[in-house]
Structure formats: structure tokens, C-alpha cells
Design an enzyme around this catalytic site. Structure first.
Site, PDB file in Angstrom:
ATOM      1  N   CYS B  87       0.771  -0.817   0.240  1.00 53.67           N
ATOM      2  CA  CYS B  87       0.095   0.188   0.173  1.00 53.67           C
ATOM      3  C   CYS B  87       1.047   1.648   0.175  1.00 53.67           C
ATOM      4  CB  CYS B  87      -0.686   0.516   1.531  1.00 53.67           C
ATOM      5  SG  CYS B  87      -2.069   1.167   0.928  1.00 53.67           S
ATOM      6  N   HIS B 196      -3.932  -5.410   0.855  1.00 50.32           N
ATOM      7  CA  HIS B 196      -2.813  -5.660   2.659  1.00 50.32           C
ATOM      8  C   HIS B 196      -2.629  -7.524   2.400  1.00 50.32           C
ATOM      9  CE1 HIS B 196      -2.120  -1.651   3.862  1.00 50.32           C
ATOM     10  NE2 HIS B 196      -3.309  -1.828   2.949  1.00 50.32           N
ATOM     11  N   GLU B 198      -0.589  -8.279   5.138  1.00 50.29           N
ATOM     12  CA  GLU B 198      -0.617  -8.355   6.341  1.00 50.29           C
ATOM     13  C   GLU B 198      -2.181  -8.971   6.950  1.00 50.29           C
ATOM     14  OE1 GLU B 198      -0.901  -5.686   4.601  1.00 50.29           O
ATOM     15  OE2 GLU B 198      -0.612  -4.327   5.582  1.00 50.29           O
TER      16      GLU B 198
END
Ligand code: ADP
Lengths: 71, 225, 602, 71
Positions: B87, B196, B198
Site C-alpha cells: 500500500c 494488504h 498482512e
């Protein structure tokens, strides 16, 4: 452009970064928007003013200037 | 051997805790790196996490790329260190010239937070080897300036060399060219993507654990190196 | 520029002062003169007028809010670490964790400038949470707009939603829930209620007070500018007599622009300061800026305070003491620090690039003294500013048309009888603005950041994991149905409470505390005061029944267009605890065929 | 300003909205940024160019013009 008395976090961020990048002597930075409109000849200055005031700018927090440039 | 993954924090970084957690889930050691400190602390890889570095007021990633730590990252990447930009991290890597292109305002003009399907288009990078080619994974996308843009010749080059790593499946969520969600450097070591991974390491707090594959890929990469 | 000093005020008792323009009543002004034994200076007048405003002094609601505390049972009190009167309530949730949460309104600014109004609303409530010594965990937003197809809604709604998202997303706080309701009564008066929840270790609770003579007062965060000094600029006409700038300033819009990046850095900076244990007291700068922070810190402490106003870092030139004291510049905090810790404090601020200035100290005695280049411009007993403002017993009267309103029930409405009609009704309802999908809104909010969100939209309650080792977590829901509340304010408020309580319960959590945001019309209207009184009583009785306390909240009056008040809207936020978030219960009918559907209750 | 060949969603959105607001005859709109820097006399044109190129603009997707105005 943000009005002078209105906080301009964007300009602020740029102003803070410049010395870190080694650029000295810049005392203030303000950041605003820039629009380029291509218009027919039928669109007069008053209309452009109106577009700026009612739509492109937020008169509560921004000042603006309309400039007509011939193509 | 313990794999050390550096996670950079800039002022305004938000997803550093998540990136560090993801590294730990993959059984790596997460090492905090500070924007103002050029020391990479001997890490094996670096993650540039998401957020709004310096408020992203000028342009996403534009100020962060000048941080002292980025000089070290650029140098290390030049020597082949795996680097992942997520990002805002992707935006920073583009601004820093480690990845081609730029990210602009979403075509819908709004910030978009949604669970997004991605297709794995390249499973030979340092960060994607655990996936099967063509696999579809579901991870969160959350960004206001996620539209991937580059000149036609750059896009042609990326497509021709297979350097598009992830592509959006279904409706294009942000107007990215060719639905590009993530790209890699020519040597496959630096990867950047808008979604994302994560946030998708545990189905308790994310839509899936599909994102964990990226961090496990890195483990393979470092351990087998 | 000439500054109105205490000395000058003593020698010019008859100088005309624009107290009415500043919103003070004749008797309120007379009381200020009585307290001070002279006329107030410009700066003092600015302070009193702001702090005695309805918004800051709760002068119309105080007599009712007291009942919340009076009604607490030992059971309700057992988990409360801080209650009404502090920046935000705090409850003990076990394992050494405490949770602080509060919901607050930013209605009027959001009508004037939707994006910035909503953004700074989020910013303000987040600072309240930091001021308790907590790490902010998540935000929620409870919104009310005029009719969905009204032209002004098209201006207000997108701006508000983008503002809530723009600020919250940039702070890195997940948005875990809220409401969007349309009703024409909100047309000129949208409601933007923002909730923030934070976590702290019970031993780290920081209450706002300035004690210990010699301790330093440090102002940190953004510079102070001319933001939101609309009202107080009438004072500038005196001090800037004949000056162009003075004339111009009068027209200043009361708009503050938010800088979420500065706030994010401020959060991290505060958390590091708390961790270092070098903060004696802390206070956020909200609507009433330095007036509020200095007088509240001094009033709650055990001594006096001396503030050197010329040390406040400014963003604009030529600001007067009155303007500095009333500026609403965002992203500022005020801390009390022992002298030996000032260097360490400054070092942490330096690490985060946060501007910090020592602007004063705690003194012996009981006066708040503010000087401007050695001249005394304020010399007041701080309690009279912060805590002993006027209290009103406003007239209360059940509206004459209430009976007619209640009598006009749904019995007279046609009911669908044929299956096709029922289907049509269901489809119409599903497509109606108040029941349709909220995705357009929620998709603009980051619900994933920080990786602790266990439930968010479309769940009935939001849920956050606060401890990764034990999986302990919390749940939150906000609710209110203004139409019910208009019909019966007592039962309507209880329905809001019950709905939020149920929403938390069905997530698997146990409700433990309440925060409310009471949005009503003008307190000067006896019918509105009747709604208000009934609603509060409803909440109090409901809370007693449920055994959970109201730990804080906010009152927003004067929500009306002309003489038409909004629907009475007591938004209720309920907080719950769950010892293991893995046992959460998601909303929605199960994923497997053959599951049994049960209807509970009647 | 976004380069002509680069997508400009913001300008596009403005262009699409104008006819709906009753403004006719606007054939194209592009939206960019505008910075106002106050600088000491010591800051020369080359430095301003450099600030624009390396920092204020992203040459991959943007064109820019630097104009110096005396105060
Ligand atoms: N303004 C808002 N901000 C954040 N979440 C919202 C907002 N409005 C609605 N939501 C979320 O969207 C979901 C659906 O909302 P709603 O239709 O009001 O649900 P319900 O009728 O079940 O209360 C809920 O999870 C709610 O928390």
C-alpha cells in the site's frame, strides 16, 4: 488555495520537508488545486466565475482565481 | 537460523504492527526500523508497510522516500535484498524508483476498504513462491490512491517480462491499468502491491489467511539462499 | 496593539463590553463582575463566555446529569475507575486492563463544512481518549441526515463520510460500526456523533489535574491559529480599532481544518510519554481551547497556575490574548510535568517532531493568572470558570400535541394481505434509505488496521481483540431510534439502550458500561426539555435494571432549524467484554443448510 | 498536472458533473496541484526547478511549470 488564515497541513508538510532535503530559504509553502478547463467560446467569464465559486472551490475555506488563456 | 525481517516506521505509518505480526506468524523475527536511522540492523529483508507517511499530503510516498532509512533500503535492494512494499509502502517504492509506475487517486474518487480477490500471476518472486501460478487469494484492499499508472511502454514491458505479480479479479476496484495490483523489480526481489496481505494472516481478524503465503515465501527464499 | 489588562480593567469599570454578542446573559455578566470584583478583561470575558456556554458548562443539563451518578448502585460502581466529569469514563475489564470510551457530537460544524466538521469531530474524541492515558483502539460514527433525496443531503452526507474516513483512516484507527439514519428533521441539522474507545493498564490512568507547585505546564502539538474564533473576534474590534485586520477577522468562519497526520504523531508521542511515566496530568484542547485546558487543569488540581501566553507558538500574526485563549486549533494537548522531567518530555516530543513549549507552571495559591509579556490579562479563580458556571432549571412542559401524536398509531394504516403485497412491502422496505445497504459508507472506512478487528460491518456490534496472548476483547454498539423517542422519550431512550445492549450481547460479549450522546433541540423550549428529562430518566431506570453504569457522554442542544427541533436522539453506546474473542458470534444466518432458526422473546 | 496520456479521474469527475449542474460547453477538465512558495532572494531559478522536479512533481505521471512572481 486555502485561505491565509486556514490551516494548510499539506503546504506545512512540504515546508517541513524542504530543509531536510537540503533546500534552504523557503519561508512558506501553501498547496492548492489547479484546474484546466477547455471551453467553447460560448462560455463567458461570468460562467467560469460561477463554476469556480459554486463547484470547483469551497468558498468556506478556499480563495480562488480564474484566468482565461486563449488556445 | 532465524530470519530477520525489518519493518520500517515513518511518522504516519499505520500497518507496521500488522506487518511485524505477519512476519512473526511466518516465524521470522520482526526488527523495527526507524525512518530517521539509516541502520538496517543486519536484517535479511525489509517490509515497507502501509499507512499515511507524513500524512501523504504532497503525494503518497513522496516525502517518505527521502527518509534516511530509504537510502539504505535502495542500496540494499540494489544488492538483491528482498523488499516488500504494501500500500503506502508500494507508493514509496515507486517514488523511490525501486519499482516502475505510480499510484493515483482511485477512479471512484473514494477511499475503498473491501475484501478483494487477487490472481497470482508470477510465483517466482521472493515474495510469491508459495502460491500456485494462477491461484486466487482473498485479502483486504484499503486505499484512496491505489490506481496503478504507468506509460504504455512501461506497462508493455511489465506484461512482457511477467513482472505483474498480482492482478485484481472481477471489477477493477480503483482504475489500475490492466487491473494491476502488484508488480516486481526485474530481478524479482522487490515486490509492491496495494492490497494488504498482512491483514489476511488469520481468519479471526482478516477475511482469510491467504496473505501469509507472501511471508512464508520470503522464509523459503532466505533460508534456501 | 493595545491589550486590555487587569490593571486597565480596574481603572475603567464602565467600559462597554460586548458580552451579549459573546452569548452571555445580563445576569451572567453581572455574576462575572461580582466574582472578580471588577469588570473582566477582554481575555477573561472570552474565557468565561466560552466556558459558560451551553456546550462547555452543561448549564441546562447539569441538574439532570447529576442523577446519573446519584443512581449508581454498588454493583454498577464496582468496575468504574472514572466516571462522568472526567474526559471519558474508564472501566476495569479484568487482567489489569481498563477500557475508556466516549461518544461526542460535532453536529453544527459538520453542517457548515461537512468534511472538516466530521474530521475534526473524530479528532476531538480521539484526544479525549488519549487524555485518559489510553491508546485509542477504534472509532465508530453515528450519523443522521435529512431525507436521502434532499439536495442538501447530497452536499452533507458525502462530505461527512469522507471526513470521518479521511481522519480516522489516517490515524490508523479501525472503524468498527455506527449508524446512518435519514429523517427530514435533520435536514438543516445533521448529527455527527463519533465514538472512540481506548485501552490502558489500570495503573496508568491519567486524570486531568494540575497539582504540585513548581510543576510545569507544557503545550504540545499543533500551533495555535485563528481557527474557530468566530464569536470572540467581536473583541478584536476594540483592540484592533481602526485596523483593517480587525475588521476582516470579524468575518472569520468558525471552521477548523483537521490535520490527522499531526494527530497521529501526537498519539504516538503521548503514548511514549505515558510509557516513560513523565506526565503528572494531561488535558486535550477541545472546543474551548486553552481557556478550557488551563482552567480545567487548574480547577481540578490543588494549586493555582501561571501561564505565560506569549510563549504559545502561533500560526498567525497579531493574535490577541483573547484570541489565543479561545482559538480552536486542533491537534493540541496540555500536560503537567515535574521540572526534573521537562528535558525528557521535550526529547520525546523531539523524536516525533512534535512542537512543545513550556507555557507556565503550577503555583501556590488558588488563582489562574495569565500574563502577556509581563502584563496580567487574566486573574481568576479557576473553579468559577471551569466548574462553577451557571446552572439552570429550565421550564419543562409536555407538548400539547403529544397526545395527538401518540394517538395517531399504525392501526389506521393499510396492511398487505396477499402474498404479492407482502413481497412488495418487503422489497420496498429493503430498498428504503433507512434499511438499505450501508456499504457505500462503510467501504470508505478502514476496519482492518492494527489487526485487532474481530467484528465490524455488517455485524450488530464491533469487536476488537485487546490482548493477543489471552484473546480478551471488547465489543461496542451504538443505537437510537429518534421516531420512537419522539413518541415516548422515556421508552424511546430505553429502546435505544436495550438495542445497543442486545447488539453487544448477541456478539458474545457481556455489556458492562454505557456512554451516551444526547442530541436535542433548544433547551429554552419547554417541550424539548420535557423530552430531555424523560429520556434521561429512561436511561437511568434502564441502566439500573441492567446493572451497568453510564460512565460519560455528551449533550448537544440547539439542534434545530428555525423553531423546529430534530427528533430527540439520545444515541446510546454500550461497551461489552469478552474473555476470548475466538468465541465471538458473527451476525447472519449460519453457513450450513439445515440449521435451526429460533425466535426468542415476544 | 497529470500528463495528457495519464488517466485523471478527478478531472474526469468534474467534467462529468458540470453538465449535470447546468454548465454546458466545457469540453475537457484536468485537475492538478498548485504550490505557492515564498522564497528568499537567495533561491535561484535552478533551485526552484530542482524542487519541482525532484520533489513537488512526480515526473513519471506529471508535467509542471515553475513561475516566479515578485512580491
Ligand atoms: N456510519 C457508520 N459507520 C460505520 N459503520 C456503520 C455506519 N452505519 C452503519 N454501519 C455498520 O453497517 C452495518 C449495517 O448497519 P445497519 O443497516 O444500521 O444495521 P442494523 O440495522 O443491523 O443496525 C452495521 O455493522 C453497522 O455497524
Amino acid at each position: 488555495m486555502p485561505k491565509p488564515e486556514i490551516l494548510d497541513p499539506q503546504g506545512q508538510a512540504v515546508a517541513n520537508a524542504l530543509p531536510r532535503l537540503g533546500f534552504e530559504g523557503i519561508t512558506s509553502v501553501r498547496q492548492g488545486k489547479h484546474f484546466e478547463l477547455e471551453v467553447d467560446d460560448s462560455v463567458d467569464d461570468a460562467t467560469l466565475e460561477k463554476i469556480a465559486e459554486t463547484f470547483l472551490a469551497n468558498p468556506v475555506i478556499e480563495d480562488w482565481v480564474v484566468r482565461r488563456v486563449e488556445a | 537460523m532465524s530470519v530477520r525481517v525489518g519493518v520500517i516506521t515513518f511518522p504516519g505509518t499505520l500497518d507496521d504492527v500488522d506487518a511485524a505480526r505477519a512476519a512473526r506468524y511466518a516465524e521470522a523475527e520482526a526488527v523495527p526500523l526507524w525512518h530517521g536511522d539509516p541502520d538496517l540492523k543486519g536484517v535479511d529483508a525489509v517490509i515497507v508497510p502501509g499507512g499515511f507517511s507524513y500524512g501523504d499530503y504532497l503525494r503518497c510516498g513522496a516525502i517518505a522516500r527521502f527518509a534516511p532509512v530509504m537510502d539504505s533500503v535502495i542500496e540494499a535492494a540494489g544488492k538483491g535484498m528482498p523488499v516488500l512494499g504494501i500500500c503506502n509502502g508500494f507508493q514509496i517504492l515507486c517514488e523511490a524508483g525501486l519499482l516502475p509506475g505510480a499510484l493515483i487517486r482511485n477512479s471512484g474518487l473514494h477511499f475503498v476498504c473491501k475484501d478483494q480477490w487477487l490472481k497470482v500471476e508470477n510465483n517466482t518472486t521472493a515474495w510469491s513462491s508459495r502460491y500456485e501460478l494462477g491461484a486466487e487469494i482473498l485479502v483486504p484492499l484499503k486505499s484512496g490512491e491505489g490506481g496503478y499508472q504507468a506509460t504504455q511502454s512501461t506497462v508493455d514491458e511489465l506484461e512482457g517480462e511477467g513482472r505483474v505479480v498480482f492482478r485484481y479479479v472481477g471489477d477493477n476496484p480503483n482504475g489500475s491499468r490492466d487491473g494491476i495490483a502488484g508488480v516486481t523489480s526485474a530481478n524479482g526481489r522487490v515486490v509492491g502491491l496495494m492490497p494488504h496481505p498482512e491483514h489476511a494472516i488469520d481468519a479471526l481478524t482478516g477475511p482469510t489467511d491467504d496473505g501469509l503465503g507472501m511471508f512464508l515465501s520470503l522464509m523459503d527464499e532466505v533460508v534456501n539462499a | 496593539m493595545t491589550i486590555d489588562t487587569v490593571k486597565h480593567a480596574e481603572t475603567t469599570p464602565d467600559q462597554e463590553q460586548p458580552f451579549r454578542e459573546l452569548g452571555l446573559k445580563d445576569d451572567e455578566y453581572a455574576r462575572i463582575r461580582e466574582i472578580l470584583g471588577r469588570r473582566p478583561t477582554d481575555a477573561e470575558l472570552a474565557m468565561y463566555s466560552i466556558m459558560w456556554s451551553e456546550h462547555c458548562s452543561y448549564k441546562s443539563s447539569k441538574v439532570f446529569l447529576r442523577k446519573f451518578d446519584e443512581s449508581l448502585t454498588d454493583e454498577m460502581r464496582s468496575k468504574m475507575l472514572a466516571g462522568i466529569g472526567e474526559n471519558a469514563g474508564v472501566v476495569d475489564i479484568g487482567d489489569g486492563w481498563a477500557i475508556t470510551f466516549k461518544v461526542e457530537s460535532h453536529n453544527h460544524p459538520s453542517y457548515v463544512e461537512p468534511y472538516q466538521g466530521a474530521a475534526t469531530g473524530v479528532g476531538g474524541i480521539v484526544r479525549d481518549i488519549i487524555a485518559m492515558g489510553a491508546r485509542p483502539l477504534a472509532v465508530m460514527d453515528s450519523l443522521r441526515f435529512g431525507k436521502a433525496d434532499a439536495p442538501d443531503t447530497r452536499r452533507v452526507l458525502p462530505g461527512v463520510v469522507a471526513g470521518v474516513g479521511g481522519y480516522g483512516n489516517c490515524l490508523g484507527l479501525p472503524n468498527i460500526g455506527g449508524e446512518v439514519v435519514f429523517d427530514e428533521s435533520y435536514a438543516g441539522n445533521p448529527l455527527v456523533n463519533a465514538l472512540c474507545v481506548g485501552v490502558l493498564r489500570t495503573e496508568d490512568l491519567h486524570l486531568a489535574h494540575a497539582s504540585g507547585a513548581g510543576n510545569k505546564i507544557i503545550l504540545f502539538g499543533a500551533r495555535t491559529g485563528l481557527d474557530g474564533i468566530g464569536g470572540v473576534s467581536v473583541l478584536a474590534s476594540d483592540t484592533f480599532a481602526g485596523d483593517d485586520g480587525g475588521g476582516k477577522r470579524k468575518k472569520l468562519p468558525a471552521v477548523q481544518v483537521g490535520d490527522p497526520f499531526t494527530e497521529k504523531v501526537l498519539i504516538e508521542c503521548c503514548l511514549e510519554l505515558f510509557q516513560e511515566g513523565i506526565v503528572v496530568g494531561i488535558q486535550d484542547l477541545g472546543g474551548a481551547g486553552l481557556s478550557c485546558a488551563t482552567s480545567e487543569l487548574a480547577s481540578a488540581g490543588d494549586g493555582g497556575m501561571h501561564v505565560y501566553l506569549e510563549r504559545v507558538p502561533l500560526r498567525a500574526t497579531g493574535m490577541t490574548p483573547a484570541e489565543i485563549l479561545s482559538s480552536e486549533s486542533q491537534e493540541r494537548m496540555c500536560a503537567v510535568v515535574a521540572p526534573e522531567n521537562v528535558d525528557a518530555f521535550m526529547a520525546v516530543c523531539g523524536k516525533w517532531d512534535v512542537i512543545a513549549s513550556e507555557i507556565g507552571e503550577v503555583t501556590e495559591g488558588e488563582r489562574l493568572v495569565i500574563t502577556w509579556n509581563d502584563e496580567v490579562v487574566v486573574d481568576v479563580p479557576p473553579r468559577t470558570v471551569a466548574h462553577e458556571g451557571p446552572v439552570y432549571n429550565r421550564p419543562i412542559e409536555r407538548p400539547a400535541d403529544q397526545d395527538a401524536l401518540v394517538a395517531n398509531g399504525p392501526e389506521s394504516l393499510a396492511r398487505p394481505t396477499e402474498p404479492a403485497d407482502v413481497l412488495k412491502t418487503v422489497l420496498t422496505m429493503a430498498a428504503s434509505p433507512n434499511l438499505s445497504s450501508r456499504r457505500w459508507v462503510t467501504q470508505q472506512y478502514d476496519r482492518y488496521v492494527r489487526g485487532g478487528t474481530v467484528l465490524a460491518q455488517p455485524s450488530d456490534a464491533g469487536m476488537i481483540r485487546i490482548d493477543e496472548e489471552t484473546n480478551r476483547g471488547i465489543a461496542l454498539a451504538t443505537d437510537c431510534n429518534g421516531r420512537f423517542t419522539k413518541l415516548d422519550p422515556y421508552a424511546g431512550a430505553q429502546l435505544a439502550l436495550a438495542e445497543a445492549y442486545r447488539n453487544v450481547s448477541v456478539s458474545g460479549a457481556t455489556p458492562i458500561a454505557v456512554s451516551d450522546c444526547l442530541n436535542f433541540g433548544s433547551p429554552e423550549d419547554p417541550a424539548v426539555m420535557w423530552q430531555f428529562e424523560r429520556a434521561i430518566q429512561g436511561i437511568i431506570d434502564g441502566c439500573r435494571e441492567l446493572g451497568i453504569p453510564v460512565t460519560g457522554g455528551n449533550v448537544s442542544f440547539y439542534n434545530q432549524t428555525g423553531s423546529t427541533a430534530i427528533l430527540p436522539t439520545p444515541v446510546i453506546g454500550v461497551l461489552g467484554v469478552i474473555d476470548d474473542v475466538r468465541r465471538r458470534i458473527p451476525t447472519g444466518i449460519g453457513a450450513e443448510a439445515g440449521e435451526t432458526l429460533l425466535l426468542l422473546g415476544d
